[in-house]
Design an enzyme around this catalytic site. Structure first.
Site, PDB file in Angstrom:
ATOM      1  N   THR A 140       0.804  -1.220   0.000  1.00 17.72           N
ATOM      2  CA  THR A 140       0.000   0.000   0.000  1.00 17.72           C
ATOM      3  C   THR A 140       0.839   1.274   0.000  1.00 17.72           C
ATOM      4  O   THR A 140       0.298   2.374  -0.130  1.00 17.72           O
ATOM      5  CB  THR A 140      -0.933   0.052   1.222  1.00 17.72           C
ATOM      6  OG1 THR A 140      -0.131   0.088   2.418  1.00 17.72           O
ATOM      7  CG2 THR A 140      -1.861  -1.137   1.257  1.00 17.72           C
ATOM      8  N   HIS A 449       3.197  -7.932   7.940  1.00 22.31           N
ATOM      9  CA  HIS A 449       4.227  -7.078   8.546  1.00 22.31           C
ATOM     10  C   HIS A 449       5.122  -7.880   9.484  1.00 22.31           C
ATOM     11  O   HIS A 449       5.391  -7.471  10.603  1.00 22.31           O
ATOM     12  CB  HIS A 449       3.573  -5.925   9.314  1.00 22.31           C
ATOM     13  CG  HIS A 449       2.852  -4.949   8.456  1.00 22.31           C
ATOM     14  ND1 HIS A 449       2.049  -3.943   8.965  1.00 22.31           N
ATOM     15  CD2 HIS A 449       2.795  -4.800   7.103  1.00 22.31           C
ATOM     16  CE1 HIS A 449       1.540  -3.234   7.971  1.00 22.31           C
ATOM     17  NE2 HIS A 449       1.976  -3.737   6.842  1.00 22.31           N
TER      18      HIS A 449
END
Length: 532
Positions: A140, A449
């Site tokens: 993103t 992540h």
């Protein structure tokens, strides 16, 4: 076993020896190539990537591919040995916020097995990408700076490294800040959330790795931006795709090169190098070290995901025909991207994004940009028992040691998740009308992540894999890179920090190369001793 001729059956040539080998072409591996090209341009560098080249230039973000069919093909080719069926959606928003335990998204592939052990939470949505550019071809672009306890306290030059990471990633905090509805979102969020926060922890525009091209369209940064012209124009740098590094070679001095398999032919070669950088990703970097017999106590341990909560809201009083953005763009930049930073008091971070960047699909007609997705990421307790382990008998689809994920949420983690759910509901009410009965908690691993598996430490006390310069303890010349090096519990998107740490390691490596260049060779040393 290595072949005597470095030219394989396909006719492509691997070098027999270089100064530096880099394993992995994501932003961290690209940062090493860039910094070495800038600081030590005479250094010979070979970068090996297990996946194919799916975009032009290599490492380009797939969102920059205009043709939907070409974009879908790039995503399919990034999905490793078991790509999704051609009939599955290629739009990253389709089915994203569903309740499937094993969340599947275009451009990524899930762990085939081993993702949960009995009695544990596991990482059912744990995923990877295999392509030039890695996950940065699909991300993103959010690049917030870590704050408070997210920061690595023993790195005195962290801010300088973060500055340089923003340069390499082309990060901007202002690009979408002037979107017509952005100020409305930030003001409403700030009124509800800013009380008691330090100035740098208040609601603000999200720093994004994105720029506008000459036509005014948004261009999202991938590894191509990190490589830069400095790497692409460097005659001493070469990128080899579809090339699997199976192990790091060592000798009595430390790193000595790599063994690499040409995935097009199956041939195996040795490439000698005095310095090796493993930047595969947070799961495959420890896998390569394990396969190489390099197994420090902390290898694969302290694995850290970020529990993720999502929600959506319709903005209050959005005009039926909002003024156009001051820049024409193919993406309707009406509400921008807002950031609610992590604090130690509220150990989660939020991003509020218009639909184009949101994981929550819109139903029905709405003013462009007036429906926003809210995503909250939580900092997780760091514990040595959370780890990716590797089998010495079973193998994965690449023939590497099979992964076994051990991962458990603590009571404090569950409490943090519950507070984040309350906070995201409050934020949704602050900006508009919440959509849906309650926020949705993604399955573990969905954040992508992953951190901590080759973590950095100040001293070699068994709780870290590498030192502050990213060099592996006890193996001179071997560096690790990527988000797995981050040692702290974070909630912010980790890419900026991972690239910053890679820059620090690359600077150290460049200095080591310079020192090595002025050191006498063994023959020179013997001659000097004889003259004395």
């Amino acid at each position: 076993m290595s072949a005597p001729d470095p030219t394989g059956a396909t006719g492509r040539r691997y070098p027999s020896a270089v100064d530096v080998v880099i394993v992995g072409s994501g932003p961290a591996g690209a940062a090493y190539a860039r910094v070495l090209s800038e600081r030590a341009p005479e250094t010979t560098i070979a970068l090996f990537e297990v996946g194919p080249t799916v975009s032009d230039p290599p490492g380009n973000h797939v969102k920059n591919i205009v043709d939907p069919a070409v974009r879908a093909e790039a995503q399919r080719r990034s999905e490793g040995p078991r790509p999704l069926d051609a009939s599955t959606p290629a739009d990253t928003m389709d089915g994203y916020a569903n309740d499937a335990e094993r969340l599947t998204r275009p451009g990524t592939f899930l762990l085939k097995d081993g993702w949960r052990q009995p009695g544990q939470d596991g990482l059912p949505a744990g995923a990877m990408s295999s392509n030039v550019g890695g996950m940065a071809a699909h991300w993103t672009g959010a690049c917030p700076r870590p704050g408070e306890s997210e920061r690595i306290a023993f790195l005195g030059d962290l801010d300088d490294l973060l500055d340089d990471a923003e340069r390499l990633l082309a990060v901007s905090s202002t690009l979408l800040a002037d979107a017509p509805l952005a100020d409305r979102v930030r003001v409403n969020l700030g009124r509800a959330l800013d009380a008691g926060r330090a100035a740098d922890r208040r609601v603000q525009p999200m720093p994004l790795a994105v720029r506008r091209d000459e036509h005014g369209s948004l261009h999202w940064s991938g590894s191509d931006v990190v490589f830069g012209d400095e790497s692409r124009a460097n005659p001493n740098f070469a990128l080899h795709d579809e090339s699997l590094v199976t192990r790091v070679l060592t000798d009595d001095r430390g790193a000595a090169g790599v063994e690499v398999r040409d995935l097009r032919t199956g041939e195996v070669f040795e490439v000698r190098a005095r310095f090796v950088v493993v930047a595969a990703d947070s799961l495959r970097t420890p896998q390569v070290l394990h396969a190489s017999g390099i197994r420090p106590n902390a290898l694969g341990r302290y694995l850290n995901d970020q529990p993720q909560i999502v929600y959506a809201a319709r903005l209050h009083d959005a005009p039926s025909a909002p003024d156009a953005s001051v820049h024409d763009t193919s993406i309707t930049a009406q509400s921008g991207v807002s950031w609610v930073p992590f604090t130690d008091a509220e150990s989660f971070h939020g991003q509020v994004m218009q639909l184009d960047a949101s994981p929550v699909p819109m139903e029905g007609d709405a003013v462009p940009g007036s429906i926003v997705g809210l995503g909250w990421f939580c900092a997780k307790d760091i514990q040595a028992s959370d780890r990716v382990a590797f089998s010495d008998t079973a193998i994965d689809d690449y023939g590497m040691p099979a992964m076994r994920i051990h991962y458990t949420l603590t009571e404090r983690d569950h409490a943090t998740i519950n507070r984040a759910k309350q906070a995201i509901v409050a934020a949704a009410n602050a900006v508009g009308e919440p959509l849906g009965d309650a926020p949705f908690e993604f399955p573990a691993g969905a954040s992508l992540h992953y951190q901590g598996s080759v973590r950095m430490g100040q001293v070699d006390d068994g709780t870290s894999v590498c030192g502050p310069n990213s060099e592996v303890w006890g193996v001179p010349g071997l560096y690790v890179a990527g988000n797995g090096v981050i040692p702290t519990a974070t909630a912010c998107n980790p890419t900026l920090t991972g690239v910053a740490l890679a820059i620090g390691g690359a600077r150290d490596l460049a200095a080591a190369l310079a020192l090595r260049a002025i050191e006498p060779t063994p023959n020179q040393a013997r001659n000097t001793d004889a003259r004395a």
